[in-house]
Write a protein that holds these residues in place. Structure first.
Motif, PDB file in Angstrom:
ATOM      1  N   UNK A  27       0.795  -1.234   0.000  1.00 23.71           N
ATOM      2  CA  UNK A  27       0.000   0.000   0.000  1.00 23.71           C
ATOM      3  C   UNK A  27       0.825   1.281   0.000  1.00 23.71           C
ATOM      4  N   UNK A  28       2.127   1.205  -0.203  1.00 20.04           N
ATOM      5  CA  UNK A  28       2.951   2.405  -0.162  1.00 20.04           C
ATOM      6  C   UNK A  28       2.589   3.364  -1.289  1.00 20.04           C
ATOM      7  N   UNK A  29       2.433   2.851  -2.496  1.00 21.35           N
ATOM      8  CA  UNK A  29       2.095   3.725  -3.624  1.00 21.35           C
ATOM      9  C   UNK A  29       0.734   4.377  -3.418  1.00 21.35           C
ATOM     10  N   UNK A  30      -0.188   3.641  -2.841  1.00 24.53           N
ATOM     11  CA  UNK A  30      -1.513   4.207  -2.559  1.00 24.53           C
ATOM     12  C   UNK A  30      -1.382   5.394  -1.609  1.00 24.53           C
ATOM     13  N   UNK A  31      -0.599   5.248  -0.561  1.00 20.64           N
ATOM     14  CA  UNK A  31      -0.425   6.333   0.404  1.00 20.64           C
ATOM     15  C   UNK A  31       0.333   7.510  -0.204  1.00 20.64           C
ATOM     16  N   UNK A  32       1.352   7.231  -0.997  1.00 16.93           N
ATOM     17  CA  UNK A  32       2.131   8.311  -1.608  1.00 16.93           C
ATOM     18  C   UNK A  32       1.275   9.096  -2.591  1.00 16.93           C
ATOM     19  N   UNK A 107     -15.138  -6.424   5.221  1.00 18.36           N
ATOM     20  CA  UNK A 107     -14.306  -7.111   4.232  1.00 18.36           C
ATOM     21  C   UNK A 107     -12.871  -7.161   4.758  1.00 18.36           C
ATOM     22  N   UNK A 108     -12.406  -8.346   5.063  1.00 13.51           N
ATOM     23  CA  UNK A 108     -11.097  -8.479   5.702  1.00 13.51           C
ATOM     24  C   UNK A 108     -10.089  -9.275   4.885  1.00 13.51           C
ATOM     25  N   UNK A 109     -10.484  -9.847   3.771  1.00 13.06           N
ATOM     26  CA  UNK A 109      -9.557 -10.650   2.985  1.00 13.06           C
ATOM     27  C   UNK A 109      -8.630  -9.722   2.188  1.00 13.06           C
ATOM     28  N   UNK A 110      -7.463  -9.473   2.759  1.00  7.04           N
ATOM     29  CA  UNK A 110      -6.521  -8.509   2.178  1.00  7.04           C
ATOM     30  C   UNK A 110      -6.122  -8.901   0.757  1.00  7.04           C
ATOM     31  N   UNK A 111      -5.844 -10.169   0.524  1.00  8.08           N
ATOM     32  CA  UNK A 111      -5.369 -10.604  -0.783  1.00  8.08           C
ATOM     33  C   UNK A 111      -6.441 -10.475  -1.855  1.00  8.08           C
ATOM     34  N   UNK A 112      -7.677 -10.749  -1.511  1.00  4.55           N
ATOM     35  CA  UNK A 112      -8.763 -10.584  -2.467  1.00  4.55           C
ATOM     36  C   UNK A 112      -8.960  -9.117  -2.811  1.00  4.55           C
ATOM     37  N   UNK A 113      -8.956  -8.268  -1.802  1.00  2.00           N
ATOM     38  CA  UNK A 113      -9.133  -6.840  -2.035  1.00  2.00           C
ATOM     39  C   UNK A 113      -7.962  -6.282  -2.852  1.00  2.00           C
ATOM     40  N   UNK A 114      -6.746  -6.692  -2.529  1.00  4.95           N
ATOM     41  CA  UNK A 114      -5.580  -6.237  -3.292  1.00  4.95           C
ATOM     42  C   UNK A 114      -5.654  -6.715  -4.737  1.00  4.95           C
ATOM     43  N   UNK A 115      -6.080  -7.942  -4.931  1.00  4.99           N
ATOM     44  CA  UNK A 115      -6.219  -8.468  -6.287  1.00  4.99           C
ATOM     45  C   UNK A 115      -7.242  -7.702  -7.095  1.00  4.99           C
TER      46      UNK A 115
END
Length: 144
Positions: A27-32, A107-115
């Motif tokens: 999530x670094x690019x998202x925050x930047x 919604x807690x599934x980090x990998x699904x949300x990231x995908x």
């Protein structure tokens, strides 16, 4: 078939563009990008007087993104077009905020949300680039 192959190559490159930073720096690019674009817009609105809502900031962000995409399609200078592709790729992080808004709070599934986030940004970027390339190739063929 060539059209699908070109789109597939652009999509794979776009997936790598968004996947590698996510794998290396969560999530670094998202925050930047969110901090730079969203923070700049919020400070600009504060200077104009008032506290802007998040929806106003996102709306202006989307309008800027649409303007940059339109400019990408209109420019003929390849260096500027490549620069705008990088700017568009960064500006597409606004999609993450919309995805977070659409997801339920539990919604807690980090990998699904990231995908979902990575795939949606990659699809949008590849379609923008593909249609820019398609339009340029079409203009080149009609000129010849």
């Amino acid at each position: 078939m060539i059209i699908n192959k070109k789109l597939g190559i652009v999509l794979i490159i776009a997936l790598l563009v968004y996947l590698l930073p996510e794998l290396l720096f969560e999530n670094t690019m998202l925050y930047i990008v969110g901090g730079v674009v969203g923070g700049t817009l919020q400070e600009g609105f504060k200077l104009l007087g008032g506290k802007p809502s998040d929806y106003l900031v996102f709306s202006v962000w989307v309008v800027l993104l649409i303007g940059i995409v339109f400019l990408y399609y209109r420019l003929q200078n390849k260096l500027l077009q490549y620069t705008l592709i990088i700017v568009i790729a960064a500006m597409l992080y606004v999609v993450d905020f919309f995805i977070f808004e659409m997801l339920p709070d539990n919604a807690t599934d980090y990998y699904l949300i990231s995908g979902i986030r990575i795939l949606s940004k990659s699809l949008l970027l590849s379609v923008i680039i593909y249609y820019g390339l398609y339009r340029r190739n079409k203009e080149t063929k009609t000129v010849e």
